[in-house]
Design a protein around this motif. Structure first.
Motif, PDB file in Angstrom:
ATOM      1  N   MET A  44      87.363   8.799   6.637  1.00  0.00           N
ATOM      2  CA  MET A  44      85.991   8.754   6.161  1.00  0.00           C
ATOM      3  C   MET A  44      85.694  10.061   5.434  1.00  0.00           C
ATOM      4  O   MET A  44      86.065  11.133   5.893  1.00  0.00           O
ATOM      5  CB  MET A  44      85.040   8.549   7.343  1.00  0.00           C
ATOM      6  N   ALA A  45      85.002   9.974   4.325  1.00  0.00           N
ATOM      7  CA  ALA A  45      84.665  11.145   3.522  1.00  0.00           C
ATOM      8  C   ALA A  45      83.561  11.964   4.186  1.00  0.00           C
ATOM      9  O   ALA A  45      82.754  11.433   4.943  1.00  0.00           O
ATOM     10  CB  ALA A  45      84.221  10.700   2.137  1.00  0.00           C
ATOM     11  N   LYS A  46      83.545  13.234   3.905  1.00  0.00           N
ATOM     12  CA  LYS A  46      82.507  14.140   4.402  1.00  0.00           C
ATOM     13  C   LYS A  46      81.619  14.548   3.229  1.00  0.00           C
ATOM     14  O   LYS A  46      82.071  14.650   2.094  1.00  0.00           O
ATOM     15  CB  LYS A  46      83.134  15.383   5.020  1.00  0.00           C
ATOM     16  N   LEU A  47      80.354  14.829   3.535  1.00  0.00           N
ATOM     17  CA  LEU A  47      79.381  15.234   2.531  1.00  0.00           C
ATOM     18  C   LEU A  47      78.724  16.523   2.982  1.00  0.00           C
ATOM     19  O   LEU A  47      78.311  16.637   4.141  1.00  0.00           O
ATOM     20  CB  LEU A  47      78.321  14.132   2.368  1.00  0.00           C
ATOM     21  N   VAL A  48      78.621  17.478   2.084  1.00  0.00           N
ATOM     22  CA  VAL A  48      77.967  18.754   2.394  1.00  0.00           C
ATOM     23  C   VAL A  48      76.786  18.903   1.436  1.00  0.00           C
ATOM     24  O   VAL A  48      76.947  18.776   0.215  1.00  0.00           O
ATOM     25  CB  VAL A  48      78.944  19.944   2.218  1.00  0.00           C
ATOM     26  N   LEU A  49      75.607  19.166   2.003  1.00  0.00           N
ATOM     27  CA  LEU A  49      74.386  19.312   1.203  1.00  0.00           C
ATOM     28  C   LEU A  49      73.626  20.563   1.612  1.00  0.00           C
ATOM     29  O   LEU A  49      73.619  20.928   2.786  1.00  0.00           O
ATOM     30  CB  LEU A  49      73.444  18.125   1.430  1.00  0.00           C
ATOM     31  N   ASP A  50      72.960  21.176   0.655  1.00  0.00           N
ATOM     32  CA  ASP A  50      72.000  22.233   0.957  1.00  0.00           C
ATOM     33  C   ASP A  50      70.641  21.557   1.059  1.00  0.00           C
ATOM     34  O   ASP A  50      70.138  21.010   0.069  1.00  0.00           O
ATOM     35  CB  ASP A  50      71.981  23.288  -0.157  1.00  0.00           C
ATOM     36  N   LEU A  51      70.079  21.560   2.262  1.00  0.00           N
ATOM     37  CA  LEU A  51      68.805  20.876   2.503  1.00  0.00           C
ATOM     38  C   LEU A  51      67.644  21.850   2.376  1.00  0.00           C
ATOM     39  O   LEU A  51      67.775  23.023   2.717  1.00  0.00           O
ATOM     40  CB  LEU A  51      68.800  20.273   3.913  1.00  0.00           C
ATOM     41  N   PRO A  52      66.504  21.338   1.955  1.00  0.00           N
ATOM     42  CA  PRO A  52      65.321  22.195   1.966  1.00  0.00           C
ATOM     43  C   PRO A  52      64.948  22.528   3.411  1.00  0.00           C
ATOM     44  O   PRO A  52      65.269  21.753   4.332  1.00  0.00           O
ATOM     45  CB  PRO A  52      64.241  21.341   1.293  1.00  0.00           C
ATOM     46  N   PRO A  53      64.280  23.651   3.636  1.00  0.00           N
ATOM     47  CA  PRO A  53      63.928  24.037   5.004  1.00  0.00           C
ATOM     48  C   PRO A  53      63.095  23.003   5.756  1.00  0.00           C
ATOM     49  O   PRO A  53      63.122  22.946   6.982  1.00  0.00           O
ATOM     50  CB  PRO A  53      63.133  25.335   4.818  1.00  0.00           C
TER      51      PRO A  53
ATOM     52  N   MET B 215      77.242   6.653  13.698  1.00  0.00           N
ATOM     53  CA  MET B 215      77.249   7.718  12.694  1.00  0.00           C
ATOM     54  C   MET B 215      76.032   8.628  12.820  1.00  0.00           C
ATOM     55  O   MET B 215      76.132   9.834  12.605  1.00  0.00           O
ATOM     56  CB  MET B 215      77.276   7.112  11.284  1.00  0.00           C
ATOM     57  N   ALA B 216      74.892   8.047  13.157  1.00  0.00           N
ATOM     58  CA  ALA B 216      73.667   8.827  13.289  1.00  0.00           C
ATOM     59  C   ALA B 216      73.597   9.578  14.612  1.00  0.00           C
ATOM     60  O   ALA B 216      72.773  10.463  14.777  1.00  0.00           O
ATOM     61  CB  ALA B 216      72.449   7.912  13.142  1.00  0.00           C
ATOM     62  N   GLY B 217      74.454   9.177  15.570  1.00  0.00           N
ATOM     63  CA  GLY B 217      74.474   9.856  16.859  1.00  0.00           C
ATOM     64  C   GLY B 217      73.419   9.367  17.826  1.00  0.00           C
ATOM     65  O   GLY B 217      72.953  10.116  18.690  1.00  0.00           O
TER      66      GLY B 217
END
Length: 78
Positions: free
Chosen positions: A1-10, A39-41
């Motif tokens: 499964m692919a991973k995604l990395v994002l910079d989220l707003p605070p 996936m969401a836990g």
């Protein structure tokens, strides 16, 4: 499964972003309900509640199948 990395707003937590993404993946039919909850836990019951609260159907029944099943039940009760 692919991973995604994002910079989220605070204003958006990692858990909230994950939930929103997984809800959309489920809504679009890319993952099953059980897989989305995993996936969401969240436990399945909690995920179903969260989806329902956001107007996302947790029971997807084909309208034709539902009509046929209801017709069969109506005939049985007569």
């Amino acid at each position: 499964m692919a991973k995604l990395v994002l910079d989220l707003p605070p204003s958006v937590s990692e858990q909230e972003a994950k939930l929103l993404l997984v809800l959309e993946l489920y809504k679009q039919g890319h993952v099953s309900l059980g897989k989305a909850a995993e996936m969401a836990g969240y436990p399945l019951r909690d995920f179903m509640r969260l989806a329902s609260e956001r107007g996302i159907a947790v029971i997807n029944y084909d309208p034709t199948d539902l009509a046929q099943e209801m017709q069969g039940r109506n005939e049985e009760s007569c």
